[in-house]
Scaffold this motif. Sequence first.
Motif, PDB file in Angstrom:
ATOM      1  N   ASN A  79       7.586  17.004   0.214  1.00  0.00           N
ATOM      2  CA  ASN A  79       6.565  16.115   0.774  1.00  0.00           C
ATOM      3  C   ASN A  79       7.019  15.562   2.132  1.00  0.00           C
ATOM      4  O   ASN A  79       7.966  14.781   2.202  1.00  0.00           O
ATOM      5  N   PRO A  80       6.324  15.930   3.226  1.00  0.00           N
ATOM      6  CA  PRO A  80       6.740  15.443   4.550  1.00  0.00           C
ATOM      7  C   PRO A  80       6.512  13.947   4.741  1.00  0.00           C
ATOM      8  O   PRO A  80       7.086  13.360   5.658  1.00  0.00           O
ATOM      9  N   LEU A  81       5.687  13.327   3.890  1.00  0.00           N
ATOM     10  CA  LEU A  81       5.533  11.868   3.988  1.00  0.00           C
ATOM     11  C   LEU A  81       6.784  11.159   3.480  1.00  0.00           C
ATOM     12  O   LEU A  81       7.017   9.996   3.800  1.00  0.00           O
ATOM     13  N   GLU A  82       7.570  11.878   2.685  1.00  0.00           N
ATOM     14  CA  GLU A  82       8.842  11.290   2.222  1.00  0.00           C
ATOM     15  C   GLU A  82       9.957  11.583   3.209  1.00  0.00           C
ATOM     16  O   GLU A  82      10.815  10.745   3.443  1.00  0.00           O
ATOM     17  N   SER A  83       9.970  12.799   3.743  1.00  0.00           N
ATOM     18  CA  SER A  83      10.967  13.142   4.757  1.00  0.00           C
ATOM     19  C   SER A  83      10.405  14.212   5.675  1.00  0.00           C
ATOM     20  O   SER A  83       9.917  15.255   5.205  1.00  0.00           O
ATOM     21  N   GLY A 142      11.395   4.637  15.175  1.00  0.00           N
ATOM     22  CA  GLY A 142      10.872   3.702  14.183  1.00  0.00           C
ATOM     23  C   GLY A 142       9.511   4.075  13.635  1.00  0.00           C
ATOM     24  O   GLY A 142       8.932   3.341  12.836  1.00  0.00           O
ATOM     25  N   LEU A 143       8.961   5.219  14.074  1.00  0.00           N
ATOM     26  CA  LEU A 143       7.680   5.644  13.525  1.00  0.00           C
ATOM     27  C   LEU A 143       7.866   6.086  12.077  1.00  0.00           C
ATOM     28  O   LEU A 143       8.880   6.699  11.734  1.00  0.00           O
ATOM     29  N   THR A 144       6.888   5.786  11.239  1.00  0.00           N
ATOM     30  CA  THR A 144       6.932   6.267   9.862  1.00  0.00           C
ATOM     31  C   THR A 144       6.559   7.751   9.867  1.00  0.00           C
ATOM     32  O   THR A 144       5.914   8.226  10.819  1.00  0.00           O
ATOM     33  N   PRO A 145       6.915   8.486   8.803  1.00  0.00           N
ATOM     34  CA  PRO A 145       6.476   9.891   8.742  1.00  0.00           C
ATOM     35  C   PRO A 145       4.961  10.034   8.912  1.00  0.00           C
ATOM     36  O   PRO A 145       4.497  10.919   9.617  1.00  0.00           O
ATOM     37  N   TRP A 146       4.193   9.130   8.307  1.00  0.00           N
ATOM     38  CA  TRP A 146       2.731   9.187   8.472  1.00  0.00           C
ATOM     39  C   TRP A 146       2.342   9.058   9.945  1.00  0.00           C
ATOM     40  O   TRP A 146       1.521   9.817  10.456  1.00  0.00           O
ATOM     41  N   GLN A 147       2.946   8.102  10.647  1.00  0.00           N
ATOM     42  CA  GLN A 147       2.609   7.909  12.068  1.00  0.00           C
ATOM     43  C   GLN A 147       2.955   9.147  12.888  1.00  0.00           C
ATOM     44  O   GLN A 147       2.249   9.485  13.833  1.00  0.00           O
TER      45      GLN A 147
END
Length: 455
Positions: A416-420, A371-376
Amino acid sequence: MDTAVVFKMHITSLAVLVLAAAPLAAQSTAFVGVTVLPMDRERTIPDQTVVVANGLITAMGPSATTLVPSGARRIEGRGKFLMPGLAEMHAHVPPQQPENQLLEDIMFLYVANGITTIRGMLGSPYQLGLRDRLASGEMLGPRFYVGAPSLNGNSAPNPGTAARLVREHKAAGYDLVKIHPGPSRATYDSAIAVGREVGITFGGHVPADVGIAHAIASRQSTMDHLDGYIEGAAGPGAPPTGWRDITSAQLRTYAEQTRAAGLYVVPTQFLWENLWWPPDPDEAAAWPEMQYVPKPWVTGWQNQARGRATQVAQMGLTREDAEVLFAKRNELLKHLADVEGTILMGTDSPQMFNVPGFALHRELRVMEAAGLTPWQVLVSGTRDVARYAEDVLGQSAAYGTIVVGHEADLVLLDGNPLESLDNLTRRSGVMVRGRWLSKAELETGLAEIAARYAQ
Ligand SMILES: [Zn+2]
Protein backbone atom coordinates in the motif's frame (compact mmCIF):
# COMPACT_ATOMS: atom_id res chain seq x y z
CA MET A 1 -20.56 2.59 3.97
CA ASP A 2 -21.52 6.04 2.74
CA THR A 3 -24.19 6.75 0.19
CA ALA A 4 -21.68 7.64 -2.52
CA VAL A 5 -20.23 4.15 -2.34
CA VAL A 6 -23.66 2.51 -2.42
CA PHE A 7 -24.60 4.64 -5.42
CA LYS A 8 -21.39 3.66 -7.18
CA MET A 9 -22.17 -0.01 -6.54
CA HIS A 10 -25.51 0.41 -8.32
CA ILE A 11 -23.77 1.93 -11.30
CA THR A 12 -21.27 -0.89 -11.19
CA SER A 13 -23.96 -3.59 -11.31
CA LEU A 14 -25.47 -1.94 -14.38
CA ALA A 15 -22.06 -1.80 -16.04
CA VAL A 16 -21.56 -5.51 -15.35
CA LEU A 17 -24.91 -6.39 -16.94
CA VAL A 18 -24.02 -4.43 -20.06
CA LEU A 19 -20.60 -6.04 -20.21
CA ALA A 20 -21.99 -9.56 -19.83
CA ALA A 21 -24.08 -9.04 -22.94
CA ALA A 22 -21.30 -7.53 -25.01
CA PRO A 23 -19.02 -9.69 -27.16
CA LEU A 24 -15.75 -8.04 -26.14
CA ALA A 25 -14.39 -10.58 -23.69
CA ALA A 26 -11.28 -11.06 -25.83
CA GLN A 27 -10.06 -7.57 -25.01
CA SER A 28 -11.13 -7.52 -21.38
CA THR A 29 -9.06 -7.88 -18.25
CA ALA A 30 -10.19 -8.32 -14.64
CA PHE A 31 -8.19 -7.49 -11.53
CA VAL A 32 -9.79 -9.84 -9.00
CA GLY A 33 -9.89 -9.36 -5.23
CA VAL A 34 -7.69 -6.27 -5.29
CA THR A 35 -7.58 -3.37 -2.82
CA VAL A 36 -8.34 -0.20 -4.81
CA LEU A 37 -6.90 3.26 -4.11
CA PRO A 38 -9.44 5.28 -6.08
CA MET A 39 -7.51 8.52 -5.28
CA ASP A 40 -10.69 10.60 -5.14
CA ARG A 41 -9.96 11.00 -1.43
CA GLU A 42 -7.70 9.33 1.07
CA ARG A 43 -9.14 5.82 1.33
CA THR A 44 -8.76 2.25 0.16
CA ILE A 45 -11.56 -0.12 -0.90
CA PRO A 46 -10.70 -3.76 -0.17
CA ASP A 47 -11.60 -6.90 -2.11
CA GLN A 48 -12.72 -5.37 -5.40
CA THR A 49 -12.90 -6.69 -8.91
CA VAL A 50 -12.02 -4.11 -11.53
CA VAL A 51 -12.88 -4.92 -15.13
CA VAL A 52 -11.20 -3.23 -18.09
CA ALA A 53 -12.32 -3.44 -21.71
CA ASN A 54 -11.31 -1.43 -24.77
CA GLY A 55 -9.02 0.74 -22.71
CA LEU A 56 -11.67 1.77 -20.19
CA ILE A 57 -12.65 0.74 -16.67
CA THR A 58 -16.03 -0.85 -17.32
CA ALA A 59 -16.90 -2.26 -13.91
CA MET A 60 -15.79 -2.13 -10.31
CA GLY A 61 -17.38 -3.66 -7.26
CA PRO A 62 -17.02 -6.24 -4.47
CA SER A 63 -15.38 -9.35 -5.89
CA ALA A 64 -18.17 -11.56 -4.51
CA THR A 65 -20.76 -9.86 -6.71
CA THR A 66 -18.83 -8.43 -9.67
CA LEU A 67 -18.88 -10.64 -12.71
CA VAL A 68 -15.64 -11.43 -14.50
CA PRO A 69 -16.59 -11.55 -18.19
CA SER A 70 -16.07 -15.00 -19.72
CA GLY A 71 -12.76 -15.17 -21.53
CA ALA A 72 -11.37 -12.18 -19.67
CA ARG A 73 -7.75 -12.21 -18.63
CA ARG A 74 -7.76 -12.67 -14.84
CA ILE A 75 -5.11 -10.87 -12.83
CA GLU A 76 -4.94 -12.07 -9.24
CA GLY A 77 -5.27 -9.00 -7.04
CA ARG A 78 -5.40 -10.55 -3.57
CA GLY A 79 -2.87 -8.86 -1.30
CA LYS A 80 -2.22 -6.24 -3.99
CA PHE A 81 -3.13 -2.57 -4.45
CA LEU A 82 -4.47 -0.97 -7.62
CA MET A 83 -3.99 2.76 -8.14
CA PRO A 84 -4.08 5.21 -11.05
CA GLY A 85 -0.87 5.67 -13.05
CA LEU A 86 1.46 8.50 -12.02
CA ALA A 87 2.52 11.61 -13.97
CA GLU A 88 5.76 13.37 -14.89
CA MET A 89 4.59 16.94 -15.40
CA HIS A 90 7.96 18.43 -16.34
CA ALA A 91 9.48 16.12 -18.92
CA HIS A 92 11.97 17.16 -21.58
CA VAL A 93 11.27 14.96 -24.57
CA PRO A 94 14.24 15.57 -26.94
CA PRO A 95 13.41 18.65 -29.04
CA GLN A 96 15.44 17.41 -32.03
CA GLN A 97 13.68 14.32 -33.34
CA PRO A 98 15.87 11.39 -32.29
CA GLU A 99 15.84 7.95 -33.86
CA ASN A 100 12.67 6.07 -33.10
CA GLN A 101 14.41 3.52 -30.89
CA LEU A 102 15.52 6.18 -28.40
CA LEU A 103 12.00 7.64 -28.26
CA GLU A 104 10.53 4.19 -27.68
CA ASP A 105 13.06 3.58 -24.92
CA ILE A 106 12.32 6.89 -23.17
CA MET A 107 8.59 6.23 -23.28
CA PHE A 108 9.10 2.69 -21.98
CA LEU A 109 11.17 4.00 -19.04
CA TYR A 110 8.22 6.15 -18.01
CA VAL A 111 5.75 3.28 -18.28
CA ALA A 112 8.06 0.84 -16.49
CA ASN A 113 8.06 3.27 -13.56
CA GLY A 114 4.29 3.49 -13.39
CA ILE A 115 4.01 6.80 -15.26
CA THR A 116 1.07 7.02 -17.66
CA THR A 117 0.96 10.80 -18.26
CA ILE A 118 3.75 13.24 -19.12
CA ARG A 119 3.83 16.94 -19.93
CA GLY A 120 6.62 17.92 -22.32
CA MET A 121 8.31 21.21 -21.45
CA LEU A 122 10.85 21.43 -24.29
CA GLY A 123 8.59 21.39 -27.31
CA SER A 124 9.15 21.05 -31.03
CA PRO A 125 6.89 20.33 -34.01
CA TYR A 126 7.55 16.58 -34.37
CA GLN A 127 6.27 16.09 -30.81
CA LEU A 128 2.73 16.93 -31.98
CA GLY A 129 2.78 13.82 -34.16
CA LEU A 130 4.38 11.85 -31.35
CA ARG A 131 1.49 12.88 -29.08
CA ASP A 132 -0.90 11.31 -31.60
CA ARG A 133 1.17 8.13 -31.96
CA LEU A 134 1.14 7.70 -28.18
CA ALA A 135 -2.59 8.46 -27.96
CA SER A 136 -3.46 5.88 -30.61
CA GLY A 137 -1.23 3.24 -29.04
CA GLU A 138 0.96 3.06 -32.16
CA MET A 139 3.85 3.74 -29.78
CA LEU A 140 3.62 2.41 -26.23
CA GLY A 141 3.93 5.23 -23.75
CA PRO A 142 2.22 7.75 -21.54
CA ARG A 143 -0.39 10.30 -22.53
CA PHE A 144 1.62 13.30 -23.71
CA TYR A 145 0.76 16.98 -23.25
CA VAL A 146 3.05 19.00 -25.48
CA GLY A 147 4.43 22.37 -24.43
CA ALA A 148 5.42 24.69 -27.28
CA PRO A 149 9.01 25.75 -28.05
CA SER A 150 9.88 28.08 -25.20
CA LEU A 151 9.48 31.81 -24.97
CA ASN A 152 12.83 33.07 -23.73
CA GLY A 153 15.11 36.06 -24.09
CA ASN A 154 16.27 34.91 -27.54
CA SER A 155 13.06 33.58 -29.07
CA ALA A 156 10.91 36.42 -27.65
CA PRO A 157 13.07 39.57 -27.48
CA ASN A 158 10.09 41.95 -27.62
CA PRO A 159 6.31 42.06 -27.05
CA GLY A 160 5.43 41.86 -30.75
CA THR A 161 7.45 38.72 -31.34
CA ALA A 162 6.01 37.09 -28.22
CA ALA A 163 2.47 37.85 -29.37
CA ARG A 164 3.14 36.36 -32.80
CA LEU A 165 4.71 33.21 -31.31
CA VAL A 166 1.80 32.59 -28.94
CA ARG A 167 -0.66 32.80 -31.85
CA GLU A 168 1.49 30.45 -33.93
CA HIS A 169 1.87 27.93 -31.09
CA LYS A 170 -1.86 27.90 -30.48
CA ALA A 171 -2.56 27.43 -34.19
CA ALA A 172 0.01 24.60 -34.38
CA GLY A 173 -1.88 22.67 -31.70
CA TYR A 174 0.42 22.82 -28.68
CA ASP A 175 -1.22 22.22 -25.32
CA LEU A 176 0.54 25.09 -23.51
CA VAL A 177 3.26 27.72 -23.85
CA LYS A 178 6.57 27.19 -22.01
CA ILE A 179 8.30 30.17 -20.40
CA HIS A 180 12.04 30.22 -19.84
CA PRO A 181 14.07 32.95 -18.11
CA GLY A 182 14.77 36.06 -20.18
CA PRO A 183 11.60 37.79 -21.38
CA SER A 184 11.02 41.31 -20.07
CA ARG A 185 7.85 42.08 -18.16
CA ALA A 186 6.37 43.88 -21.18
CA THR A 187 7.07 40.86 -23.37
CA TYR A 188 5.58 38.54 -20.76
CA ASP A 189 2.47 40.68 -20.45
CA SER A 190 2.01 40.70 -24.20
CA ALA A 191 2.32 36.91 -24.34
CA ILE A 192 -0.12 36.41 -21.47
CA ALA A 193 -2.66 38.77 -23.02
CA VAL A 194 -2.57 36.99 -26.38
CA GLY A 195 -2.68 33.61 -24.62
CA ARG A 196 -5.88 34.68 -22.88
CA GLU A 197 -7.33 35.89 -26.16
CA VAL A 198 -6.60 32.73 -28.16
CA GLY A 199 -7.04 30.28 -25.26
CA ILE A 200 -3.66 28.82 -24.41
CA THR A 201 -2.07 28.66 -20.98
CA PHE A 202 1.47 29.23 -19.72
CA GLY A 203 3.85 27.26 -17.55
CA GLY A 204 7.52 27.06 -16.68
CA HIS A 205 9.95 29.52 -15.19
CA VAL A 206 9.17 32.89 -13.67
CA PRO A 207 11.44 35.40 -15.48
CA ALA A 208 13.40 37.67 -13.11
CA ASP A 209 11.85 40.83 -14.57
CA VAL A 210 8.37 39.37 -13.96
CA GLY A 211 8.66 38.10 -10.40
CA ILE A 212 6.40 35.71 -8.53
CA ALA A 213 3.77 38.24 -7.45
CA HIS A 214 3.16 39.36 -11.04
CA ALA A 215 3.24 35.76 -12.32
CA ILE A 216 0.52 34.81 -9.82
CA ALA A 217 -1.49 37.92 -10.67
CA SER A 218 -1.12 37.04 -14.39
CA ARG A 219 -2.30 33.47 -13.66
CA GLN A 220 0.71 31.70 -15.05
CA SER A 221 -0.76 28.25 -14.55
CA THR A 222 2.37 26.39 -13.43
CA MET A 223 5.39 27.74 -11.60
CA ASP A 224 7.88 24.98 -12.31
CA HIS A 225 10.89 24.34 -10.07
CA LEU A 226 9.10 26.54 -7.45
CA ASP A 227 10.66 29.29 -9.53
CA GLY A 228 10.32 32.84 -8.26
CA TYR A 229 9.04 32.14 -4.73
CA ILE A 230 12.34 32.11 -2.84
CA GLU A 231 13.59 35.06 -4.92
CA GLY A 232 10.37 36.92 -4.17
CA ALA A 233 10.47 36.20 -0.46
CA ALA A 234 14.15 37.14 -0.09
CA GLY A 235 13.71 40.33 -2.14
CA PRO A 236 15.25 41.33 -5.49
CA GLY A 237 19.00 40.83 -5.70
CA ALA A 238 19.27 39.34 -2.20
CA PRO A 239 22.45 37.30 -1.64
CA PRO A 240 22.20 33.63 -0.56
CA THR A 241 22.59 34.71 3.07
CA GLY A 242 19.25 36.49 2.65
CA TRP A 243 17.46 33.13 2.40
CA ARG A 244 17.77 32.79 6.17
CA ASP A 245 15.42 35.72 6.72
CA ILE A 246 12.52 34.24 4.75
CA THR A 247 9.64 33.69 7.18
CA SER A 248 7.05 30.96 7.45
CA ALA A 249 4.35 33.59 7.09
CA GLN A 250 5.74 34.70 3.71
CA LEU A 251 5.81 31.13 2.40
CA ARG A 252 2.34 30.36 3.75
CA THR A 253 0.96 33.50 2.06
CA TYR A 254 2.46 32.46 -1.29
CA ALA A 255 0.89 29.01 -0.91
CA GLU A 256 -2.52 30.54 -0.19
CA GLN A 257 -2.25 32.98 -3.11
CA THR A 258 -1.26 30.15 -5.44
CA ARG A 259 -4.27 28.10 -4.31
CA ALA A 260 -6.68 31.01 -4.46
CA ALA A 261 -5.65 31.74 -8.06
CA GLY A 262 -6.07 28.07 -9.08
CA LEU A 263 -2.39 27.73 -10.01
CA TYR A 264 0.10 24.90 -9.61
CA VAL A 265 3.76 24.26 -8.93
CA VAL A 266 5.90 21.46 -10.34
CA PRO A 267 8.55 21.31 -7.61
CA THR A 268 11.45 19.36 -9.24
CA GLN A 269 13.07 19.39 -5.78
CA PHE A 270 15.53 16.59 -6.48
CA LEU A 271 16.99 18.38 -9.50
CA TRP A 272 17.18 21.70 -7.67
CA GLU A 273 19.10 20.14 -4.82
CA ASN A 274 21.49 18.58 -7.33
CA LEU A 275 21.93 21.89 -9.14
CA TRP A 276 22.62 23.87 -5.97
CA TRP A 277 24.81 21.26 -4.30
CA PRO A 278 25.91 18.87 -7.04
CA PRO A 279 26.51 15.24 -6.11
CA ASP A 280 29.86 13.61 -6.74
CA PRO A 281 29.74 13.02 -10.53
CA ASP A 282 31.32 9.57 -10.34
CA GLU A 283 29.00 8.40 -7.57
CA ALA A 284 25.96 9.65 -9.45
CA ALA A 285 27.12 7.92 -12.63
CA ALA A 286 27.05 4.65 -10.68
CA TRP A 287 23.38 4.94 -9.66
CA PRO A 288 21.58 1.78 -10.88
CA GLU A 289 19.25 3.60 -13.29
CA MET A 290 22.15 5.06 -15.30
CA GLN A 291 22.30 1.77 -17.24
CA TYR A 292 19.04 2.70 -19.00
CA VAL A 293 20.23 5.81 -20.86
CA PRO A 294 22.86 6.33 -23.58
CA LYS A 295 26.38 6.71 -22.17
CA PRO A 296 26.85 10.21 -23.64
CA TRP A 297 23.93 11.39 -21.52
CA VAL A 298 25.68 10.27 -18.35
CA THR A 299 28.98 11.85 -19.42
CA GLY A 300 27.15 15.07 -20.23
CA TRP A 301 25.47 15.08 -16.82
CA GLN A 302 28.83 14.54 -15.12
CA ASN A 303 30.27 17.52 -16.98
CA GLN A 304 27.22 19.57 -16.09
CA ALA A 305 27.63 18.65 -12.40
CA ARG A 306 31.31 19.69 -12.46
CA GLY A 307 30.34 22.98 -14.13
CA ARG A 308 27.64 23.63 -11.55
CA ALA A 309 30.03 22.84 -8.69
CA THR A 310 32.42 25.49 -10.09
CA GLN A 311 29.62 28.05 -10.46
CA VAL A 312 28.35 27.41 -6.95
CA ALA A 313 31.88 27.82 -5.57
CA GLN A 314 32.34 31.06 -7.54
CA MET A 315 29.13 32.40 -5.99
CA GLY A 316 30.69 31.77 -2.60
CA LEU A 317 27.79 29.49 -1.69
CA THR A 318 28.46 27.32 1.35
CA ARG A 319 26.96 23.95 2.17
CA GLU A 320 25.09 25.71 4.96
CA ASP A 321 23.58 28.24 2.50
CA ALA A 322 22.46 25.38 0.28
CA GLU A 323 20.85 23.60 3.23
CA VAL A 324 18.95 26.79 4.11
CA LEU A 325 17.71 27.03 0.52
CA PHE A 326 16.53 23.40 0.54
CA ALA A 327 14.83 23.85 3.93
CA LYS A 328 12.95 26.96 2.72
CA ARG A 329 11.90 25.21 -0.50
CA ASN A 330 10.72 22.21 1.52
CA GLU A 331 8.78 24.44 3.88
CA LEU A 332 7.10 26.19 0.93
CA LEU A 333 6.24 22.80 -0.57
CA LYS A 334 4.66 21.65 2.68
CA HIS A 335 2.54 24.82 2.86
CA LEU A 336 1.48 24.24 -0.77
CA ALA A 337 0.50 20.64 0.05
CA ASP A 338 -1.46 21.75 3.10
CA VAL A 339 -3.61 24.21 1.16
CA GLU A 340 -4.38 21.29 -1.25
CA GLY A 341 -4.49 21.07 -4.98
CA THR A 342 -1.45 23.13 -5.93
CA ILE A 343 1.24 20.53 -6.64
CA LEU A 344 1.88 18.52 -9.79
CA MET A 345 4.49 15.75 -9.66
CA GLY A 346 7.53 16.33 -11.86
CA THR A 347 11.31 16.09 -12.11
CA ASP A 348 12.62 17.77 -15.31
CA SER A 349 13.92 14.44 -16.65
CA PRO A 350 16.31 14.01 -18.39
CA GLN A 351 17.99 17.02 -16.85
CA MET A 352 21.15 16.32 -14.83
CA PHE A 353 21.10 12.75 -13.43
CA ASN A 354 17.32 12.53 -13.88
CA VAL A 355 16.73 9.27 -15.74
CA PRO A 356 13.21 9.32 -17.23
CA GLY A 357 10.82 7.46 -14.95
CA PHE A 358 13.33 6.50 -12.29
CA ALA A 359 13.95 10.13 -11.33
CA LEU A 360 10.33 10.48 -10.26
CA HIS A 361 10.85 8.00 -7.44
CA ARG A 362 13.88 9.98 -6.21
CA GLU A 363 11.78 13.14 -6.37
CA LEU A 364 8.99 11.57 -4.30
CA ARG A 365 11.44 10.78 -1.52
CA VAL A 366 12.47 14.45 -1.37
CA MET A 367 8.80 15.47 -1.26
CA GLU A 368 8.24 13.06 1.63
CA ALA A 369 11.33 14.39 3.41
CA ALA A 370 9.76 17.86 3.10
CA GLY A 371 6.97 16.59 5.35
CA LEU A 372 4.33 15.72 2.77
CA THR A 373 2.19 12.71 3.65
CA PRO A 374 2.09 9.83 1.15
CA TRP A 375 -1.44 10.95 0.22
CA GLN A 376 -0.24 14.50 -0.48
CA VAL A 377 2.51 13.12 -2.68
CA LEU A 378 0.32 10.63 -4.55
CA VAL A 379 -2.54 13.00 -5.29
CA SER A 380 -0.10 15.39 -7.00
CA GLY A 381 0.57 12.72 -9.63
CA THR A 382 -2.96 11.39 -10.11
CA ARG A 383 -6.23 13.21 -9.30
CA ASP A 384 -4.75 16.70 -9.43
CA VAL A 385 -3.10 16.09 -12.80
CA ALA A 386 -6.51 15.36 -14.32
CA ARG A 387 -7.89 18.46 -12.58
CA TYR A 388 -5.10 20.55 -14.15
CA ALA A 389 -5.83 19.07 -17.59
CA GLU A 390 -9.53 19.89 -17.29
CA ASP A 391 -9.42 23.24 -15.53
CA VAL A 392 -6.27 24.70 -17.07
CA LEU A 393 -5.66 22.95 -20.39
CA GLY A 394 -9.40 22.77 -21.02
CA GLN A 395 -9.28 19.13 -22.09
CA SER A 396 -11.41 16.25 -20.90
CA ALA A 397 -9.33 14.09 -18.58
CA ALA A 398 -10.92 10.75 -17.67
CA TYR A 399 -8.03 9.40 -15.65
CA GLY A 400 -6.24 10.05 -12.36
CA THR A 401 -8.97 8.41 -10.27
CA ILE A 402 -10.34 4.88 -10.47
CA VAL A 403 -14.01 5.03 -11.43
CA VAL A 404 -16.12 3.24 -14.01
CA GLY A 405 -15.78 5.03 -17.34
CA HIS A 406 -12.26 6.29 -16.79
CA GLU A 407 -9.34 5.28 -18.98
CA ALA A 408 -7.49 2.24 -17.65
CA ASP A 409 -4.16 3.79 -16.68
CA LEU A 410 -3.33 1.68 -13.66
CA VAL A 411 -0.47 0.43 -11.52
CA LEU A 412 -0.71 -2.83 -9.55
CA LEU A 413 1.48 -2.79 -6.44
CA ASP A 414 2.55 -5.41 -3.92
CA GLY A 415 2.10 -3.00 -0.99
CA ASN A 416 0.00 0.00 0.00
CA PRO A 417 1.67 3.26 -1.14
CA LEU A 418 -0.40 5.23 1.39
CA GLU A 419 1.58 3.40 4.06
CA SER A 420 4.95 3.74 2.37
CA LEU A 421 5.91 5.35 -0.93
CA ASP A 422 8.55 2.63 -1.27
CA ASN A 423 5.66 0.39 -2.30
CA LEU A 424 5.41 2.40 -5.55
CA THR A 425 8.49 0.51 -6.75
CA ARG A 426 7.04 -2.93 -5.85
CA ARG A 427 5.10 -3.22 -9.09
CA SER A 428 3.25 -6.33 -10.26
CA GLY A 429 2.48 -4.59 -13.53
CA VAL A 430 1.36 -1.42 -15.26
CA MET A 431 -1.66 -0.86 -17.50
CA VAL A 432 -1.55 1.87 -20.15
CA ARG A 433 -5.04 2.66 -21.45
CA GLY A 434 -5.99 -0.98 -21.15
CA ARG A 435 -2.71 -2.49 -22.35
CA TRP A 436 -1.30 -4.67 -19.58
CA LEU A 437 2.43 -5.03 -19.01
CA SER A 438 3.26 -7.64 -16.38
CA LYS A 439 6.26 -7.35 -14.12
CA ALA A 440 8.06 -9.90 -16.32
CA GLU A 441 7.38 -7.85 -19.47
CA LEU A 442 8.55 -4.66 -17.78
CA GLU A 443 11.76 -6.37 -16.62
CA THR A 444 12.41 -7.82 -20.07
CA GLY A 445 11.94 -4.41 -21.65
CA LEU A 446 14.31 -2.78 -19.19
CA ALA A 447 16.92 -5.48 -19.74
CA GLU A 448 16.76 -4.88 -23.50
CA ILE A 449 17.26 -1.16 -22.99
CA ALA A 450 20.22 -1.76 -20.66
CA ALA A 451 21.78 -4.12 -23.20
CA ARG A 452 21.36 -1.50 -25.95
CA TYR A 453 23.27 1.13 -23.97
CA ALA A 454 25.86 -1.19 -22.44
CA GLN A 455 28.32 -0.72 -25.33
ZN1 LIG B 1 12.32 22.43 -18.18
